[in-house]
Design a protein around this motif. Structure first.
Motif, PDB file in Angstrom:
ATOM      1  N   GLU A  15      -6.289   7.707  18.796  1.00  0.00           N
ATOM      2  CA  GLU A  15      -5.891   7.131  17.510  1.00  0.00           C
ATOM      3  C   GLU A  15      -5.528   5.656  17.625  1.00  0.00           C
ATOM      4  OE1 GLU A  15      -5.050   9.185  14.345  1.00  0.00           O
ATOM      5  OE2 GLU A  15      -6.662  10.219  15.393  1.00  0.00           O
ATOM      6  N   ASP A  16      -5.458   5.145  18.849  1.00  0.00           N
ATOM      7  CA  ASP A  16      -5.032   3.764  19.045  1.00  0.00           C
ATOM      8  C   ASP A  16      -5.944   2.771  18.350  1.00  0.00           C
ATOM      9  OD1 ASP A  16      -2.977   4.411  20.740  1.00  0.00           O
ATOM     10  OD2 ASP A  16      -4.148   4.078  22.566  1.00  0.00           O
TER      11      ASP A  16
ATOM     12  N   GLU B 159      -5.471   0.154  14.083  1.00  0.00           N
ATOM     13  CA  GLU B 159      -4.860   1.416  13.656  1.00  0.00           C
ATOM     14  C   GLU B 159      -4.360   1.316  12.210  1.00  0.00           C
ATOM     15  OE1 GLU B 159      -1.803   4.763  15.481  1.00  0.00           O
ATOM     16  OE2 GLU B 159      -1.502   2.664  15.939  1.00  0.00           O
ATOM     17  N   TYR B 160      -4.391   2.457  11.516  1.00  0.00           N
ATOM     18  CA  TYR B 160      -3.872   2.549  10.146  1.00  0.00           C
ATOM     19  C   TYR B 160      -2.342   2.457  10.155  1.00  0.00           C
ATOM     20  CZ  TYR B 160      -3.628   7.234  12.120  1.00  0.00           C
ATOM     21  OH  TYR B 160      -3.402   8.281  12.969  1.00  0.00           O
ATOM     22  N   PRO B 161      -1.725   2.147   8.986  1.00  0.00           N
ATOM     23  CA  PRO B 161      -0.252   2.065   8.924  1.00  0.00           C
ATOM     24  C   PRO B 161       0.383   3.436   9.168  1.00  0.00           C
ATOM     25  CG  PRO B 161      -1.261   1.114   6.951  1.00  0.00           C
ATOM     26  CD  PRO B 161      -2.354   1.807   7.715  1.00  0.00           C
TER      27      PRO B 161
ATOM     28  N   VAL C 143       0.270   9.951  -0.598  1.00  0.00           N
ATOM     29  CA  VAL C 143      -0.773  10.775   0.027  1.00  0.00           C
ATOM     30  C   VAL C 143      -0.302  11.358   1.363  1.00  0.00           C
ATOM     31  CG1 VAL C 143      -1.891   8.763   1.108  1.00  0.00           C
ATOM     32  CG2 VAL C 143      -3.227  10.845   0.719  1.00  0.00           C
ATOM     33  N   LEU C 144       0.561  10.625   2.072  1.00  0.00           N
ATOM     34  CA  LEU C 144       1.009  11.100   3.390  1.00  0.00           C
ATOM     35  C   LEU C 144       1.983  12.262   3.271  1.00  0.00           C
ATOM     36  CD1 LEU C 144       1.474   7.682   5.255  1.00  0.00           C
ATOM     37  CD2 LEU C 144      -0.488   9.236   5.299  1.00  0.00           C
TER      38      LEU C 144
ATOM     39  N   ALA D 216      -6.661  11.927   6.014  1.00  0.00           N
ATOM     40  CA  ALA D 216      -7.657  11.368   6.947  1.00  0.00           C
ATOM     41  C   ALA D 216      -8.473  10.278   6.265  1.00  0.00           C
ATOM     42  CB  ALA D 216      -8.564  12.478   7.479  1.00  0.00           C
ATOM     43  N   GLU D 217      -8.864  10.505   5.003  1.00  0.00           N
ATOM     44  CA  GLU D 217      -9.667   9.517   4.280  1.00  0.00           C
ATOM     45  C   GLU D 217      -8.849   8.255   3.998  1.00  0.00           C
ATOM     46  OE1 GLU D 217     -12.652   9.121   3.926  1.00  0.00           O
ATOM     47  OE2 GLU D 217     -12.697   7.514   2.428  1.00  0.00           O
ATOM     48  N   TRP D 218      -7.585   8.440   3.606  1.00  0.00           N
ATOM     49  CA  TRP D 218      -6.704   7.274   3.355  1.00  0.00           C
ATOM     50  C   TRP D 218      -6.554   6.450   4.634  1.00  0.00           C
ATOM     51  CZ3 TRP D 218      -1.950   5.663   5.328  1.00  0.00           C
ATOM     52  CH2 TRP D 218      -1.300   4.654   4.602  1.00  0.00           C
ATOM     53  N   ARG D 219      -6.346   7.118   5.722  1.00  0.00           N
ATOM     54  CA  ARG D 219      -6.165   6.405   7.002  1.00  0.00           C
ATOM     55  C   ARG D 219      -7.426   5.647   7.389  1.00  0.00           C
ATOM     56  NH1 ARG D 219      -2.552  10.910  10.338  1.00  0.00           N
ATOM     57  NH2 ARG D 219      -0.561  10.067   9.631  1.00  0.00           N
TER      58      ARG D 219
END
Ligand code: ADE
Length: 232
Positions: free
Chosen positions: A168-169, A177-179, A195-196, A205-208
């Motif tokens: 995920e890094d 990386e996503y927030p 969403v989280l 997953a899509e938002w990230r």
């Protein structure tokens, strides 16, 4: 894996290798990291490791003898010829893909320079890979060696607490990386994106993915251009 760091300042590196994930990885037997003082291989009474450059010029140059002997000494301890790495601003710029590739090697020897540079025959005779950690000049290769060792060892299976963590890094998929957020849900008027909290894994997953692409586009468009096909 075994990593030898050849340096004039083992005392600068050893505490770093004795903390956190690097310490845990060694305790778990995933890697052995040893620092060797190049000065131990100096032959003269002054234990000198550098000399004035032929042809004149400022500064001192790291001499061949102690560096060759230090490399031969650690390689003679088993495992044969290692992947030799010279840390130098003249080297190939170090990236996540290089860390991933090096993580597949059994034995690394990192050579840290000081002074104005290396006698060119160190390159010629030891044929090391040359790695730079960025376009700036450090006063020695130690900080660069610590960066390389850290980036490599955390990729060894079992080095991180959670097996997926490295995947995920930032950079591992060519994107930043996503927030990320943790408790509390509200902090000083700032809230966690809805969403989280939704429990909808596909939406999360899509938002990230979108956030990672957008963040990379804004901060590091050069990365996105490199990976534009993979991100689609
Ligand atoms: N030694 C001095 N500067 C360096 C750099 N930028 N990368 C690697 N080794 C170095």
């Amino acid at each position: 894996m075994r990593i030898d760091v050849l340096t004039l300042f083992p005392e600068a590196c050893e505490p770093f290798f004795s903390a956190s994930i690097l310490q845990r990885a060694q305790a778990a037997g995933l890697v052995e990291i040893a620092c060797t003082n190049i000065r131990d291989f100096a032959r003269d009474v002054h234990r000198s490791v550098d000399d004035k450059p032929f042809g004149g010029g400022p500064g001192m140059v790291m001499a061949c003898g102690p560096v060759f002997e230090a490399v031969e000494h650690v390689e003679a301890q088993g495992g044969g010829r290692a992947t030799r790495i010279l840390l130098t601003p003249q080297g190939k710029r170090f990236r996540q893909a290089d860390a991933e590739e090096l993580a597949g090697h059994d034995r690394l020897v990192l050579i840290c320079g000081h002074y104005e540079g290396f006698d060119e025959r160190i390159r010629q005779g030891l044929a090391p890979r040359e790695i730079s950690i960025g376009d700036y000049v450090l006063s020695g290769g130690e900080a660069a060696a610590m960066v390389v060792v850290d980036a490599v060892v955390r990729l060894l299976p079992g080095a991180l607490g959670h097996e997926d963590s490295a995947g995920e890094d930032s950079f591992s998929n060519g994107l930043l990386e996503y927030p990320q957020y943790t408790r509390p849900r509200e902090f000083r008027g700032m809230s966690v994106p809805e969403v989280l909290l939704s429990g909808d894994h596909a939406s999360v997953a899509e938002w990230r993915r979108q956030q990672a692409i957008e963040r990379t586009r804004r901060r590091r468009p050069d990365l996105l251009n490199d990976n534009v096909e993979e991100c689609r």
